[in-house]
Write an enzyme that holds these catalytic residues in place. Sequence first.
Site, mmCIF file in Angstrom:
data_model
loop_
_atom_site.group_PDB
_atom_site.id
_atom_site.type_symbol
_atom_site.label_atom_id
_atom_site.label_comp_id
_atom_site.label_asym_id
_atom_site.label_seq_id
_atom_site.Cartn_x
_atom_site.Cartn_y
_atom_site.Cartn_z
ATOM 1 N N ILE A 1 0.873 -1.182 0.000
ATOM 2 C CA ILE A 1 0.000 0.000 0.000
ATOM 3 C C ILE A 1 0.905 1.225 0.000
ATOM 4 O O ILE A 1 1.558 1.517 1.018
ATOM 5 C CB ILE A 1 -0.919 -0.002 1.239
ATOM 6 C CG1 ILE A 1 -1.726 -1.316 1.306
ATOM 7 C CG2 ILE A 1 -1.852 1.215 1.209
ATOM 8 C CD1 ILE A 1 -2.467 -1.539 2.621
ATOM 9 N N CYS B 1 12.042 -7.209 1.724
ATOM 10 C CA CYS B 1 12.960 -6.098 2.030
ATOM 11 C C CYS B 1 13.462 -6.213 3.469
ATOM 12 O O CYS B 1 12.961 -7.021 4.267
ATOM 13 C CB CYS B 1 12.264 -4.761 1.793
ATOM 14 S SG CYS B 1 11.160 -4.266 3.136
ATOM 15 N N GLU C 1 4.106 -7.951 2.962
ATOM 16 C CA GLU C 1 4.355 -8.862 4.090
ATOM 17 C C GLU C 1 3.907 -8.219 5.399
ATOM 18 O O GLU C 1 3.276 -8.860 6.243
ATOM 19 C CB GLU C 1 5.849 -9.187 4.200
ATOM 20 C CG GLU C 1 6.450 -9.838 2.975
ATOM 21 C CD GLU C 1 7.062 -8.835 2.009
ATOM 22 O OE1 GLU C 1 6.405 -7.823 1.676
ATOM 23 O OE2 GLU C 1 8.195 -9.054 1.572
HETATM 24 N N1 THU Z 1 7.538 -4.142 -1.539
HETATM 25 C C1 THU Z 1 6.828 -5.082 -0.836
HETATM 26 O O1 THU Z 1 5.601 -5.014 -0.772
HETATM 27 N N2 THU Z 1 7.520 -6.057 -0.210
HETATM 28 C C2 THU Z 1 8.874 -6.188 -0.236
HETATM 29 O O2 THU Z 1 9.438 -6.977 0.506
HETATM 30 C C3 THU Z 1 9.644 -5.401 -1.198
HETATM 31 C C4 THU Z 1 8.990 -4.145 -1.635
HETATM 32 C C5 THU Z 1 6.822 -3.062 -2.213
HETATM 33 C C6 THU Z 1 7.013 -1.733 -1.579
HETATM 34 C C7 THU Z 1 6.716 -0.790 -2.723
HETATM 35 O O3 THU Z 1 5.328 -0.562 -2.782
HETATM 36 C C8 THU Z 1 7.135 -1.583 -3.967
HETATM 37 O O4 THU Z 1 7.259 -2.936 -3.540
HETATM 38 C C9 THU Z 1 8.437 -1.124 -4.574
HETATM 39 O O5 THU Z 1 9.437 -1.087 -3.624
#
Ligand code: THU
Length: 131
Positions: free
Chosen positions: A46, A89, A58
């Site tokens: 989001i 991440c 996550e």
């Molecule tokens: N993102 C995630 O939802 N999970 C992760 O572990 C890596 C990154 C999302 C965050 C952002 O909305 C997009 O991916 C680009 O970074």
Amino acid sequence: MIEQHIQKLIDRAAVAREKAYSPYSHFSVGAALLCEGGAIYEGCNIENASYGLTNCAERTAIFKAVSEGHTKFKAIAVVADTEGPCSPCGACRQVISEFEIPYIIMANLKGDYTVVELDELLPFRFGAHSM
Ligand code: THU
């Protein structure tokens, strides 16, 4: 034992991914979290015009589950449209570590996946045991 849940969690994460709110990065991510009792919570990323406020898929799934009273988990799956399996991440790794989620399933939409244990995902992790 985790094997029997892998495909279901990947499928649920892919469904959750369709709800991603990602107008800035255009990178949609889905997650599915298996609770000890068998419940599954889904999450998507989001984003926000103030980019730093973005919540990853996550953490959305974990926060939804915790806010409903769950604190013990068996596995989490994360899925994105990536070349190889999508990797959580650093911030999500720390939150996954907080709740000691033992298995992390990284996947993509093409059917590739990798399963790692928590200590592989975040070696030397800082937690309650570190203080
Ligand atoms: N993102 C995630 O939802 N999970 C992760 O572990 C890596 C990154 C999302 C965050 C952002 O909305 C997009 O991916 C680009 O970074």
